[in-house]
Every structure is written in structure tokens, then in C-alpha cells.
Design a protein around this motif. Sequence first.
Motif, short mmCIF file in Angstrom:
data_model
loop_
_atom_site.label_atom_id
_atom_site.label_comp_id
_atom_site.label_asym_id
_atom_site.label_seq_id
_atom_site.Cartn_x
_atom_site.Cartn_y
_atom_site.Cartn_z
N ASP A 55 0.81 -1.21 0.00
CA ASP A 55 0.00 0.00 0.00
C ASP A 55 0.85 1.26 0.00
OD1 ASP A 55 -2.41 -1.36 -0.05
OD2 ASP A 55 -2.54 -1.49 2.14
N SER A 56 2.10 1.15 -0.43
CA SER A 56 2.98 2.32 -0.49
C SER A 56 3.61 2.43 -1.87
CB SER A 56 4.11 2.21 0.55
OG SER A 56 3.59 2.21 1.85
N TRP A 87 -5.30 6.22 -11.20
CA TRP A 87 -4.99 7.20 -10.16
C TRP A 87 -5.27 6.64 -8.77
CZ3 TRP A 87 -2.20 11.40 -10.88
CH2 TRP A 87 -2.11 11.94 -12.15
N HIS A 88 -4.35 6.93 -7.85
CA HIS A 88 -4.47 6.54 -6.44
C HIS A 88 -4.20 7.78 -5.59
CE1 HIS A 88 -4.10 2.25 -7.58
NE2 HIS A 88 -3.27 2.72 -8.49
N THR A 89 -5.00 7.98 -4.55
CA THR A 89 -4.73 9.08 -3.62
C THR A 89 -3.90 8.57 -2.46
OG1 THR A 89 -6.78 8.68 -2.41
CG2 THR A 89 -6.87 10.30 -4.19
N GLY A 90 -3.19 9.49 -1.82
CA GLY A 90 -2.38 9.09 -0.68
C GLY A 90 -1.74 10.28 0.00
N LEU A 129 -0.63 4.98 0.25
CA LEU A 129 -1.83 5.01 -0.59
C LEU A 129 -3.07 4.71 0.24
CD1 LEU A 129 -0.32 3.10 -3.62
CD2 LEU A 129 -0.57 5.58 -3.37
N ASP A 130 -4.16 5.41 -0.06
CA ASP A 130 -5.43 5.16 0.61
C ASP A 130 -6.01 3.86 0.07
OD1 ASP A 130 -5.05 7.66 1.77
OD2 ASP A 130 -6.37 8.67 0.35
N GLY A 131 -6.65 3.10 0.95
CA GLY A 131 -7.33 1.84 0.61
C GLY A 131 -7.49 1.59 -0.78
#
Length: 131
Positions: A55-56, A87-90, A129-131
Motif C-alpha cells: 500500500d505504499s 490514479w491513487h490518492t495518498g 496510498l489510501d485503501g
Amino acid sequence: MPRLADLRFRAATTFQRRVGNPILRRLPLQTVLETTGRVSGLPRRTPVGGRRVGDSFWLVSEFGERSHYVRNIKADPRVRVRIRGRWHTGTAQLLPDDDPVARLRGLPRFNSLGVRAFGTDLLTVRVDLDG
């Protein structure tokens, strides 16, 4: 900053700003880091190399805290990363105590080559990264 390092910084950033970034950030599979401009508040997209691990997302900045995207992260750590077209938010974390040279060994070779060739002040960045 020593004169040679300053020249390398100026040459690399001029090339990236005028040639590399406008082309690379449009490629659908290019990894892109989107930060919020610290002055303008507008989205700023920068092609980066790195690798997702769980998740990173890990990357190494070749100019450390002089990089505009690093300065934007310091002002607002919420970012987006486009990995393989998605796209991934984090939340980005600057890791000055991490060994960036060792970190580069685990990142894609092409990115490592560019960062090693132009880098003057390496800094590890991790995006949780968010879920």
C-alpha cells in the motif's frame, strides 16, 4: 551548493520543464505524481519513477528538497499517483533518514539511472496510498 551541482540542477530542471515533463506526463503508462502547487493551489503533475510495494509507492527525488514537487509535498502532503494508468490518492512522507542509494537498488533500473546521473541531493519519498 557547489557550482557543478548547481549547473546540473539548472540543466536537468530546464530540460524536464520544457521537454521531458510535457511529453512524459501524457504517456498513459508513465507514472505521474500529482501535488498541489504551494503558491497557486493548482494541480502539478510530474513524471516520476518508482515502485509500488503493498500500500505504499516509493520514489527517490534527485534534487531533494530543491525539487518543486518535494516543496509542494512539504506544504500539502496529500497527493495522487498515477500507476499503470490508474490514479491513487495518498499521503506523501519525506524520509531524510532513509538511505536513498540503497532505496534506488529496489526501484526500476531506468529511474535509478536517471536519478543517479542527474541527482545531487537524493531524498526518499514514500506515498502511503489510501485503501
